[in-house]
Design a protein around this motif. Structure first.
Motif, PDB file in Angstrom:
ATOM      1  N   MET A   1       0.847  -1.200   0.000  1.00 32.86           N
ATOM      2  CA  MET A   1       0.000   0.000   0.000  1.00 32.86           C
ATOM      3  C   MET A   1       0.885   1.253   0.000  1.00 32.86           C
TER       4      MET A   1
ATOM      5  N   LYS B   1       1.953   4.856   0.805  1.00 30.25           N
ATOM      6  CA  LYS B   1       1.662   5.807   1.876  1.00 30.25           C
ATOM      7  C   LYS B   1       2.376   7.152   1.697  1.00 30.25           C
TER       8      LYS B   1
ATOM      9  N   VAL C   1      -4.108  14.664  -4.345  1.00 31.28           N
ATOM     10  CA  VAL C   1      -3.445  13.529  -3.688  1.00 31.28           C
ATOM     11  C   VAL C   1      -3.119  13.925  -2.249  1.00 31.28           C
TER      12      VAL C   1
ATOM     13  N   LEU D   1      -1.807  12.104   0.214  1.00 29.52           N
ATOM     14  CA  LEU D   1      -0.717  11.399   0.898  1.00 29.52           C
ATOM     15  C   LEU D   1       0.443  12.342   1.199  1.00 29.52           C
TER      16      LEU D   1
ATOM     17  N   TYR E   1       4.439   1.655 -14.356  1.00 28.33           N
ATOM     18  CA  TYR E   1       3.259   2.500 -14.293  1.00 28.33           C
ATOM     19  C   TYR E   1       3.633   3.754 -15.072  1.00 28.33           C
TER      20      TYR E   1
ATOM     21  N   SER F   1      -3.491   9.809  -9.414  1.00 30.77           N
ATOM     22  CA  SER F   1      -4.291   9.152  -8.354  1.00 30.77           C
ATOM     23  C   SER F   1      -4.481   7.674  -8.634  1.00 30.77           C
ATOM     24  N   ASP F   2      -4.782   7.311  -9.880  1.00 25.13           N
ATOM     25  CA  ASP F   2      -4.991   5.913 -10.225  1.00 25.13           C
ATOM     26  C   ASP F   2      -3.697   5.114 -10.130  1.00 25.13           C
TER      27      ASP F   2
ATOM     28  N   ILE G   1      -1.328   5.368  -7.978  1.00 20.95           N
ATOM     29  CA  ILE G   1      -0.859   5.106  -6.605  1.00 20.95           C
ATOM     30  C   ILE G   1      -1.855   4.301  -5.788  1.00 20.95           C
ATOM     31  N   THR G   2      -2.955   3.904  -6.402  1.00 16.64           N
ATOM     32  CA  THR G   2      -3.951   3.117  -5.660  1.00 16.64           C
ATOM     33  C   THR G   2      -3.801   1.638  -5.962  1.00 16.64           C
TER      34      THR G   2
END
Length: 208
Positions: free
Chosen positions: A1, A3, A97, A99, A195, A204-205, A207-208
């Motif tokens: 995940m 962070k 974002v 984070l 990526y 955003s997409d 990092i998810t």
């Protein structure tokens, strides 16, 4: 995940790659060298300045003056003041974002801070700005990214790195982080298994 997000600066947050190489183009004319900024940008993207200058000296069989770097930095500062802009969509992406974020760049700390200040991006990073000159590690070595993660308080596998250069992507991989290639002009289409985003709205997409 994921962070934490680590951003490169030149060519990722700020549209500075051409200006930096245009500065080189201008400076090298004094040595009778007609290298275009576009050509050098493609050849040296993401590289350490000292290594770039060594390559230029070797290729053209010249010796740059002792004050070359100082004069070059001054010229780039002037170009930044007049023409530097944030990369398209980066301001909106940084707002969206949520984070923790930092900058880890091969450039000198003052250059990074000035670029972020001119483009009004400083507020997104506070003092979370890290330079290769501080740690003595330049991409593709992962040292600068590992240092940034440690300072931010995260493990490498909890970090994503947004980069626009092959050497930066190599450093992110070596650090054990998620590499995200920002390639708006599709100049690194041969780099696979990444990526890749063409616009910052896609961050955003990624990092998810």
């Amino acid at each position: 995940m994921i962070k934490c997000i680590i951003f490169d600066c030149d060519g990722t947050l700020v549209d500075s790659e051409y200006l930096c190489n245009f500065g080189l183009q201008i400076m090298l004319k004094d040595y009778g060298i007609e290298s275009s900024a576009t050509e050098m940008m493609e050849k040296y993207r993401g590289g350490e300045l000292a290594t770039i200058l060594q390559d230029i000296e070797s290729e053209h069989q010249i010796k740059l003056k002792d004050n070359f770097v100082t004069s070059y930095r001054k010229l780039v500062d002037e170009l930044f003041e007049k023409e530097l802009r944030p990369c398209e969509g980066v301001d909106k992406a940084l707002k969206e974002v949520m984070l923790p974020k930092c900058v880890a760049s091969s450039g000198p700390l003052e250059k990074i801070k000035k670029a972020l200040s001119i483009t009004e991006l400083s507020e997104y990073f506070n003092e979370n700005i890290y330079s290769s000159y501080e740690v003595g590690s330049w991409k593709p070595d992962p040292g600068i990214f590992l240092h940034a993660a440690k300072e931010m308080g995260f493990q490498p596998n909890e970090c994503a790195v947004v980069e626009d250069s092959p050497v930066g992507i190599s450093a992110a991989k070596a650090a054990g982080m998620r590499p995200i290639l920002y390639d708006p002009n599709n100049i690194h289409s041969t780099i696979s298994s990444l990526y890749t985003i063409k616009h910052m709205r896609e961050l955003s997409d990624a990092i998810t």
